[in-house]
Design an enzyme around this catalytic site. Structure first.
Site, PDB file in Angstrom:
ATOM      1  N   GLY A  96      -4.069  -8.563   8.949  1.00  0.00           N
ATOM      2  CA  GLY A  96      -4.226  -8.086  10.330  1.00  0.00           C
ATOM      3  C   GLY A  96      -3.031  -8.402  11.217  1.00  0.00           C
ATOM      4  O   GLY A  96      -2.996  -8.014  12.380  1.00  0.00           O
ATOM      5  N   LYS A 151     -11.590  -5.142  -3.934  1.00  0.00           N
ATOM      6  CA  LYS A 151     -12.787  -5.460  -3.133  1.00  0.00           C
ATOM      7  C   LYS A 151     -14.052  -5.155  -3.945  1.00  0.00           C
ATOM      8  O   LYS A 151     -14.908  -4.365  -3.549  1.00  0.00           O
ATOM      9  CB  LYS A 151     -12.781  -4.730  -1.796  1.00  0.00           C
ATOM     10  CG  LYS A 151     -11.611  -5.153  -0.913  1.00  0.00           C
ATOM     11  CD  LYS A 151     -11.731  -4.674   0.506  1.00  0.00           C
ATOM     12  CE  LYS A 151     -10.537  -5.105   1.330  1.00  0.00           C
ATOM     13  NZ  LYS A 151      -9.259  -4.435   0.965  1.00  0.00           N
ATOM     14  N   ILE A 152     -14.142  -5.844  -5.056  1.00  0.00           N
ATOM     15  CA  ILE A 152     -15.172  -5.576  -6.058  1.00  0.00           C
ATOM     16  C   ILE A 152     -16.562  -5.815  -5.457  1.00  0.00           C
ATOM     17  O   ILE A 152     -16.810  -6.863  -4.845  1.00  0.00           O
ATOM     18  CB  ILE A 152     -14.926  -6.476  -7.288  1.00  0.00           C
ATOM     19  CG1 ILE A 152     -13.486  -6.260  -7.793  1.00  0.00           C
ATOM     20  CG2 ILE A 152     -15.935  -6.216  -8.382  1.00  0.00           C
ATOM     21  CD1 ILE A 152     -12.982  -7.368  -8.701  1.00  0.00           C
ATOM     22  N   GLY A 167       1.527 -16.581  14.257  1.00  0.00           N
ATOM     23  CA  GLY A 167       1.396 -17.964  14.716  1.00  0.00           C
ATOM     24  C   GLY A 167      -0.050 -18.339  15.007  1.00  0.00           C
ATOM     25  O   GLY A 167      -0.517 -19.413  14.601  1.00  0.00           O
ATOM     26  N   GLY A 201       0.664  -7.893  12.610  1.00  0.00           N
ATOM     27  CA  GLY A 201       1.607  -6.781  12.721  1.00  0.00           C
ATOM     28  C   GLY A 201       0.905  -5.497  13.112  1.00  0.00           C
ATOM     29  O   GLY A 201       0.435  -5.357  14.245  1.00  0.00           O
ATOM     30  N   ASP A 216       0.829  -1.217   0.000  1.00  0.00           N
ATOM     31  CA  ASP A 216       0.000   0.000   0.000  1.00  0.00           C
ATOM     32  C   ASP A 216       0.859   1.261   0.000  1.00  0.00           C
ATOM     33  O   ASP A 216       0.562   2.226   0.734  1.00  0.00           O
ATOM     34  CB  ASP A 216      -0.947  -0.021   1.212  1.00  0.00           C
ATOM     35  CG  ASP A 216      -1.956  -1.147   1.121  1.00  0.00           C
ATOM     36  OD1 ASP A 216      -2.402  -1.462   0.010  1.00  0.00           O
ATOM     37  OD2 ASP A 216      -2.297  -1.729   2.173  1.00  0.00           O
ATOM     38  N   ARG A 243       2.114  -2.748   6.476  1.00  0.00           N
ATOM     39  CA  ARG A 243       2.938  -1.700   7.095  1.00  0.00           C
ATOM     40  C   ARG A 243       4.116  -2.209   7.902  1.00  0.00           C
ATOM     41  O   ARG A 243       5.184  -1.606   7.885  1.00  0.00           O
ATOM     42  CB  ARG A 243       2.048  -0.825   8.003  1.00  0.00           C
ATOM     43  CG  ARG A 243       1.146   0.114   7.236  1.00  0.00           C
ATOM     44  CD  ARG A 243       0.061   0.679   8.114  1.00  0.00           C
ATOM     45  NE  ARG A 243      -0.945  -0.324   8.469  1.00  0.00           N
ATOM     46  CZ  ARG A 243      -1.971  -0.110   9.276  1.00  0.00           C
ATOM     47  NH1 ARG A 243      -2.118   1.084   9.838  1.00  0.00           N
ATOM     48  NH2 ARG A 243      -2.852  -1.063   9.523  1.00  0.00           N
ATOM     49  N   GLN A 264      -1.961  -4.232  12.796  1.00  0.00           N
ATOM     50  CA  GLN A 264      -3.311  -4.306  13.383  1.00  0.00           C
ATOM     51  C   GLN A 264      -3.349  -5.182  14.634  1.00  0.00           C
ATOM     52  O   GLN A 264      -4.419  -5.420  15.205  1.00  0.00           O
ATOM     53  CB  GLN A 264      -4.313  -4.815  12.353  1.00  0.00           C
ATOM     54  CG  GLN A 264      -4.478  -3.871  11.157  1.00  0.00           C
ATOM     55  CD  GLN A 264      -5.483  -4.402  10.135  1.00  0.00           C
ATOM     56  OE1 GLN A 264      -6.592  -4.803  10.487  1.00  0.00           O
ATOM     57  NE2 GLN A 264      -5.094  -4.400   8.873  1.00  0.00           N
ATOM     58  N   GLY A 282      -2.582  -8.504  15.066  1.00  0.00           N
ATOM     59  CA  GLY A 282      -2.756  -9.962  14.971  1.00  0.00           C
ATOM     60  C   GLY A 282      -1.423 -10.700  15.058  1.00  0.00           C
ATOM     61  O   GLY A 282      -0.376 -10.145  14.724  1.00  0.00           O
ATOM     62  N   ASP A 296      -6.487  -6.176  -5.249  1.00  0.00           N
ATOM     63  CA  ASP A 296      -7.432  -6.000  -4.136  1.00  0.00           C
ATOM     64  C   ASP A 296      -8.307  -4.786  -4.400  1.00  0.00           C
ATOM     65  O   ASP A 296      -8.076  -3.711  -3.865  1.00  0.00           O
ATOM     66  CB  ASP A 296      -6.645  -5.853  -2.834  1.00  0.00           C
ATOM     67  CG  ASP A 296      -7.563  -5.611  -1.644  1.00  0.00           C
ATOM     68  OD1 ASP A 296      -8.783  -5.803  -1.790  1.00  0.00           O
ATOM     69  OD2 ASP A 296      -7.051  -5.231  -0.580  1.00  0.00           O
ATOM     70  N   ASP A 301     -20.121  -4.683  -6.939  1.00  0.00           N
ATOM     71  CA  ASP A 301     -21.066  -3.959  -7.792  1.00  0.00           C
ATOM     72  C   ASP A 301     -22.041  -4.946  -8.438  1.00  0.00           C
ATOM     73  O   ASP A 301     -22.114  -6.118  -8.047  1.00  0.00           O
ATOM     74  CB  ASP A 301     -20.260  -3.157  -8.834  1.00  0.00           C
ATOM     75  CG  ASP A 301     -20.920  -1.827  -9.168  1.00  0.00           C
ATOM     76  OD1 ASP A 301     -22.126  -1.842  -9.504  1.00  0.00           O
ATOM     77  OD2 ASP A 301     -20.243  -0.795  -9.109  1.00  0.00           O
TER      78      ASP A 301
HETATM   79  O1  O7E Z   1      -2.500  -3.466   8.212  1.00  0.00           O
HETATM   80  P1  O7E Z   1      -1.443  -3.756   7.212  1.00  0.00           P
HETATM   81  O2  O7E Z   1      -0.610  -2.571   6.864  1.00  0.00           O
HETATM   82  O3  O7E Z   1      -0.615  -4.974   7.557  1.00  0.00           O
HETATM   83  O4  O7E Z   1      -2.159  -4.092   5.826  1.00  0.00           O
HETATM   84  C1  O7E Z   1      -3.211  -4.995   5.736  1.00  0.00           C
HETATM   85  C2  O7E Z   1      -3.713  -5.036   4.325  1.00  0.00           C
HETATM   86  O5  O7E Z   1      -4.784  -5.950   4.258  1.00  0.00           O
HETATM   87  C3  O7E Z   1      -4.242  -3.716   3.788  1.00  0.00           C
HETATM   88  O6  O7E Z   1      -3.985  -3.674   2.391  1.00  0.00           O
HETATM   89  C4  O7E Z   1      -5.735  -3.789   4.032  1.00  0.00           C
HETATM   90  O7  O7E Z   1      -6.475  -3.048   3.097  1.00  0.00           O
HETATM   91  C5  O7E Z   1      -5.972  -5.282   3.830  1.00  0.00           C
HETATM   92  N1  O7E Z   1      -7.107  -5.860   4.561  1.00  0.00           N
HETATM   93  C6  O7E Z   1      -7.230  -5.697   5.905  1.00  0.00           C
HETATM   94  O8  O7E Z   1      -6.386  -5.104   6.573  1.00  0.00           O
HETATM   95  N2  O7E Z   1      -8.317  -6.232   6.544  1.00  0.00           N
HETATM   96  C7  O7E Z   1      -9.274  -6.940   5.902  1.00  0.00           C
HETATM   97  O9  O7E Z   1     -10.199  -7.416   6.526  1.00  0.00           O
HETATM   98  C8  O7E Z   1      -9.137  -7.155   4.521  1.00  0.00           C
HETATM   99  C9  O7E Z   1      -8.022  -6.650   3.874  1.00  0.00           C
HETATM  100  C10 O7E Z   1      -7.804  -7.074   2.547  1.00  0.00           C
HETATM  101  O10 O7E Z   1      -6.741  -7.037   1.988  1.00  0.00           O
HETATM  102  O11 O7E Z   1      -8.825  -7.658   1.942  1.00  0.00           O
HETATM  103  C11 O7E Z   1      -8.585  -8.340   0.798  1.00  0.00           C
HETATM  104  C12 O7E Z   1      -7.520  -9.421   0.978  1.00  0.00           C
END
Ligand code: O7E
EC number: 4.1.1.23
Length: 219
Positions: free
Chosen positions: A170, A62-63, A179, A172, A12, A193, A174, A176, A60, A65
């Site tokens: 998720g 996330k289509i 393991g 790192g 990203d 990130r 976020q 999660g 990604d 429509d």
């Molecule tokens: O938090 P990060 O930086 O480790 O990035 C996580 C990536 O996964 C980021 O691109 C975000 O848009 C994506 N993501 C989620 O964080 N949570 C979700 O529930 C779904 C996604 C995602 O990528 O969905 C499609 C695979």
């Protein structure tokens, strides 16, 4: 997608040059690179073509429509070289089948979002996640997206989808755990990130690889 590392890089970043630099640096450590709106909107669809000449790409978008518009989006991004697409389940079966049919015609994978990883997903998505997972299976998807931030939900979704793939974001940034997500049934971890934002992305990738290896050994 070759499951060598069990890791997908969420790229990203916002510039083409940075994206290509990270791709070259990290290509051996990740099985695929996930490219989404942040990068495509800044660098253009051509970035999918460029990265896909180096690594498998998951688009990604996330289509979400109508069936016809979904098909047009899928054709654009798969035509640019992506190996997989991601779609939302909530527009319903006809919309999802349009994505599955298009993916099949390109020999690509479709992953369907069930429950997202952020806290707000508990509001509307979590109560419907089981049904969305079932719909993903019925629609012919290769797998689903399930949250590494809630390993118990990965376990539940695994019980519904059988041997379909689970890709799990998720880890790192976020909060999660790699393991725990793998032990709960994730096939691939999606990490952004904590790798691309670190001073040493390759060292971070190696640290993740060590966690994947440890989880495989304890299985
Ligand atoms: O938090 P990060 O930086 O480790 O990035 C996580 C990536 O996964 C980021 O691109 C975000 O848009 C994506 N993501 C989620 O964080 N949570 C979700 O529930 C779904 C996604 C995602 O990528 O969905 C499609 C695979």
């Amino acid at each position: 997608m070759n499951k060598k590392n069990s890791l997908i890089l969420a790229l990203d970043v916002l510039s083409r040059d940075k994206a290509l630099e990270l791709t070259e640096q990290l290509v051996d450590h990740f099985d695929a690179i996930k490219v989404g709106y942040p990068l495509i909107l800044h660098a253009g669809l051509g970035i999918v073509e460029e990265i896909s000449s180096i690594s498998p790409v998951i688009a990604d978008l996330k289509i979400a429509d109508t069936p016809n518009t979904n098909r047009l989006i899928c054709e654009a991004v798969l035509g640019a070289g992506a190996d997989a697409i991601i779609a939302q389940a909530f527009p319903g079966k006809d919309s999802l089948v349009a994505c599955a049919d298009c993916a099949e015609s390109f020999g690509a994978d479709l992953f369907v979002v069930t429950e997202m990883s952020h806290p707000g997903a508990e509001q509307f998505m979590a109560p419907l996640a089981e049904r969305m997972a079932r719909l993903a299976v019925e629609s012919g998807a290769s797998g689903v997206v399930a949250p590494a931030t809630r390993p118990e939900r990965i376990r539940m979704i695994r019980s519904i989808i059988g041997d379909k793939l689970i890709i799990s974001p998720g880890v790192g940034a976020q909060g999660g755990s790699a393991g725990e997500a793998l032990q709960a049934g994730a096939d691939y971890l999606i990490v952004g990130r904590s790798v691309y934002g670190s001073a040493d992305p390759v060292a971070q990738a190696k640290e993740l690889a060590a966690q994947v290896e440890q989880s495989r050994r304890s299985n």
